[in-house]
Write a protein that holds these residues in place. Structure first.
Motif, PDB file in Angstrom:
ATOM      1  N   HIS A 185       0.847  -1.202   0.000  1.00 13.38           N
ATOM      2  CA  HIS A 185       0.000   0.000   0.000  1.00 13.38           C
ATOM      3  C   HIS A 185       0.875   1.243   0.000  1.00 13.38           C
ATOM      4  N   ASP A 186       1.878   1.249   0.875  1.00  8.97           N
ATOM      5  CA  ASP A 186       2.773   2.405   0.957  1.00  8.97           C
ATOM      6  C   ASP A 186       3.576   2.573  -0.328  1.00  8.97           C
ATOM      7  N   ALA A 187       3.782   1.470  -1.038  1.00  8.75           N
ATOM      8  CA  ALA A 187       4.528   1.521  -2.308  1.00  8.75           C
ATOM      9  C   ALA A 187       3.611   1.953  -3.459  1.00  8.75           C
ATOM     10  N   VAL A 190      -1.214  -0.878  -4.308  1.00 12.62           N
ATOM     11  CA  VAL A 190      -2.620  -1.201  -4.052  1.00 12.62           C
ATOM     12  C   VAL A 190      -3.319   0.044  -3.530  1.00 12.62           C
ATOM     13  N   LYS A 191      -4.587   0.176  -3.920  1.00  9.51           N
ATOM     14  CA  LYS A 191      -5.358   1.370  -3.533  1.00  9.51           C
ATOM     15  C   LYS A 191      -6.549   0.947  -2.671  1.00  9.51           C
ATOM     16  N   GLY A 192      -6.889   1.770  -1.699  1.00 10.23           N
ATOM     17  CA  GLY A 192      -8.036   1.481  -0.839  1.00 10.23           C
ATOM     18  C   GLY A 192      -9.344   1.729  -1.573  1.00 10.23           C
ATOM     19  N   PRO A 193     -10.493   1.381  -1.041  1.00 10.42           N
ATOM     20  CA  PRO A 193     -10.627   0.594   0.180  1.00 10.42           C
ATOM     21  C   PRO A 193     -10.102  -0.825  -0.032  1.00 10.42           C
ATOM     22  N   LEU A 223      -3.063  -0.133  11.074  1.00 10.91           N
ATOM     23  CA  LEU A 223      -2.290   0.017   9.828  1.00 10.91           C
ATOM     24  C   LEU A 223      -3.074   0.716   8.710  1.00 10.91           C
ATOM     25  N   PHE A 224      -4.413   0.516   8.690  1.00  7.42           N
ATOM     26  CA  PHE A 224      -5.180   0.998   7.539  1.00  7.42           C
ATOM     27  C   PHE A 224      -6.310   1.959   7.888  1.00  7.42           C
ATOM     28  N   GLY A 225      -6.548   2.178   9.212  1.00  6.74           N
ATOM     29  CA  GLY A 225      -7.608   3.121   9.605  1.00  6.74           C
ATOM     30  C   GLY A 225      -8.924   2.779   8.932  1.00  6.74           C
ATOM     31  N   GLU A 226      -9.572   3.747   8.291  1.00  9.23           N
ATOM     32  CA  GLU A 226     -10.882   3.548   7.641  1.00  9.23           C
ATOM     33  C   GLU A 226     -10.732   2.979   6.244  1.00  9.23           C
ATOM     34  N   ASN A 227      -9.496   2.903   5.746  1.00 10.74           N
ATOM     35  CA  ASN A 227      -9.261   2.607   4.329  1.00 10.74           C
ATOM     36  C   ASN A 227      -9.300   1.114   4.002  1.00 10.74           C
ATOM     37  N   GLU A 298     -20.138  -1.325  -4.588  1.00  6.43           N
ATOM     38  CA  GLU A 298     -19.913   0.050  -4.111  1.00  6.43           C
ATOM     39  C   GLU A 298     -18.961   0.040  -2.912  1.00  6.43           C
ATOM     40  N   LEU A 299     -19.212  -0.831  -1.967  1.00  4.61           N
ATOM     41  CA  LEU A 299     -18.390  -0.901  -0.749  1.00  4.61           C
ATOM     42  C   LEU A 299     -16.928  -1.249  -1.075  1.00  4.61           C
ATOM     43  N   LEU A 300     -16.722  -2.042  -2.131  1.00 10.30           N
ATOM     44  CA  LEU A 300     -15.381  -2.517  -2.481  1.00 10.30           C
ATOM     45  C   LEU A 300     -14.782  -1.745  -3.661  1.00 10.30           C
ATOM     46  N   ALA A 301     -15.512  -0.750  -4.150  1.00 12.86           N
ATOM     47  CA  ALA A 301     -15.042   0.090  -5.278  1.00 12.86           C
ATOM     48  C   ALA A 301     -14.639  -0.763  -6.479  1.00 12.86           C
ATOM     49  N   LEU A 302     -15.534  -1.691  -6.860  1.00  6.79           N
ATOM     50  CA  LEU A 302     -15.227  -2.591  -7.986  1.00  6.79           C
ATOM     51  C   LEU A 302     -15.593  -1.953  -9.321  1.00  6.79           C
ATOM     52  N   LYS A 303     -14.994  -2.505 -10.387  1.00  6.13           N
ATOM     53  CA  LYS A 303     -15.178  -1.906 -11.717  1.00  6.13           C
ATOM     54  C   LYS A 303     -16.562  -2.176 -12.291  1.00  6.13           C
ATOM     55  N   GLY A 304     -17.279  -3.221 -11.750  1.00  8.38           N
ATOM     56  CA  GLY A 304     -18.637  -3.528 -12.185  1.00  8.38           C
ATOM     57  C   GLY A 304     -18.722  -4.167 -13.565  1.00  8.38           C
TER      58      GLY A 304
END
Ligand SMILES: C[C@H](N)CC(=O)CC(=O)O
Ligand SMILES: [Zn+2]
Length: 304
Positions: A185-187, A190-193, A223-227, A298-304
């Motif tokens: 994630h720091d690199a 990968v993007k949240g959520p 490590l990830f808070g709300e993300n 929506e919750l997982l921010a998928l491409k659909g």
């Protein structure tokens, strides 16, 4: 009236570790895998996690064409989110493991966040002993399985699949795997959520005591808070107790015959939908709602 929190149920339909000799109810053929996935979706699973098997002997088959027949039927008859395995079976190469998802470009693919010794049942109980011997005889013939997921392997899967818009179910079998995910994630790879599937009760990984669950959750929160979106997978008899803890603590759940063959002590589950219904009853019993596939997207921010 405040809207009820939505809980995503993932159903892992067949997997690679359990063998047909362990349960006659394990979906093996493409037709059985498709039918079982569709029934699980109708029972409330927003996400179906899929492996393929050789219809002759049930052995794991990671060839992209082995996924074709059931993926087409599931797409025609269900709007469930399809999650294709990149774990395959621990005996496969990373290149073989990533091929189906690279070919089919699903919304979701599993990604195992670290290497580990892979066993099945840490705590032998009266009805596991018989299974363990069958498993080692039918499947392994030895006890020394290493499930390899080096940083290079993980990065290879990430870069191969991210370019198609595929997002991940990050399988974390211990806190070290959460730190590995933090590294990627720091690199910026990968993007949240982040959809984090914490795995409990698999030999080689963290145990299935509620302290273990709290430890993994606290570590992920730090490590990830709300993300991130937290989900749990309890192996074997731990499946529903761990699901109940997660639902009560704001998380999501995974069930399915890949993770547990049981519906109760000594009672084999006859269908994946049976386990989905049991999870649903816990979720609704807590005054929560089962997420529909569009809500999961929506919750997982998928491409659909
Ligand atoms: C514990 C589960 N077998 C984790 C899993 O489903 C791995 C994968 O397919 O990539
Ligand atoms: Zn899997």
């Amino acid at each position: 009236m405040a809207s009820k929190r939505k809980v995503i149920i993932t159903c892992a339909v067949t997997g690679a570790i359990h063998t047909p000799s362990m349960s006659e109810h394990l979906p093996v053929t493409a037709q059985q895998i498709a039918q079982s996935a569709i029934e699980a979706a109708e029972a409330g699973a927003a996400v179906v996690h899929l492996h393929a098997r050789d219809p002759e002997d049930g052995r794991p088959d990671q060839s992209p064409e082995a996924f074709t027949p059931f993926l087409q039927v599931i797409k025609q008859r269900s709007d469930a989110v399809v999650n294709i395995t990149t774990g395959g079976a621990p005996t496969m190469s990373i290149h073989d493991r990533v091929r189906p998802a690279a070919t089919w470009k699903p919304e979701l693919a599993s990604l195992n966040m670290g290497s580990m010794n892979f066993g099945l049942f840490p705590m032998l109980t009266r009805y596991d002993a018989q299974l363990k011997h069958q498993w080692e005889r039918d499947y392994l013939g030895n006890k020394g399985i290493l499930f390899r997921n080096t940083f290079e392997d993980i990065e290879h899967i990430l870069t191969t699949l991210t370019e198609h818009g595929t997002r991940f179910e990050f399988e974390c079998y211990d806190t070290a795997h959460l730190y590995n995910l933090k590294h990627f994630h720091d690199a910026g790879l990968v993007k949240g959520p982040l959809f984090i599937q914490t795995v409990f009760g698999l030999m080689g990984g963290i145990g299935a005591h509620y302290d273990d669950v709290m430890h993994m959750k606290r570590t992920a929160d730090r490590l990830f808070g709300e993300n991130y979106r937290w989900s749990v997978l309890g192996a074997g008899k731990n499946q529903l107790p761990i699901a109940a803890i997660s639902a009560a603590l704001g998380g999501h759940v995974r069930v399915g015959l890949e993770d547990s063959l049981w519906a109760g002590p000594g009672e084999l589950a006859e269908t994946n939908a049976q386990q989905v219904v049991a999870a649903r009853q816990i979720i609704e019993g807590l005054g929560l709602e089962v997420a529909r596939p569009d809500e999961a997207r929506e919750l997982l921010a998928l491409k659909g």
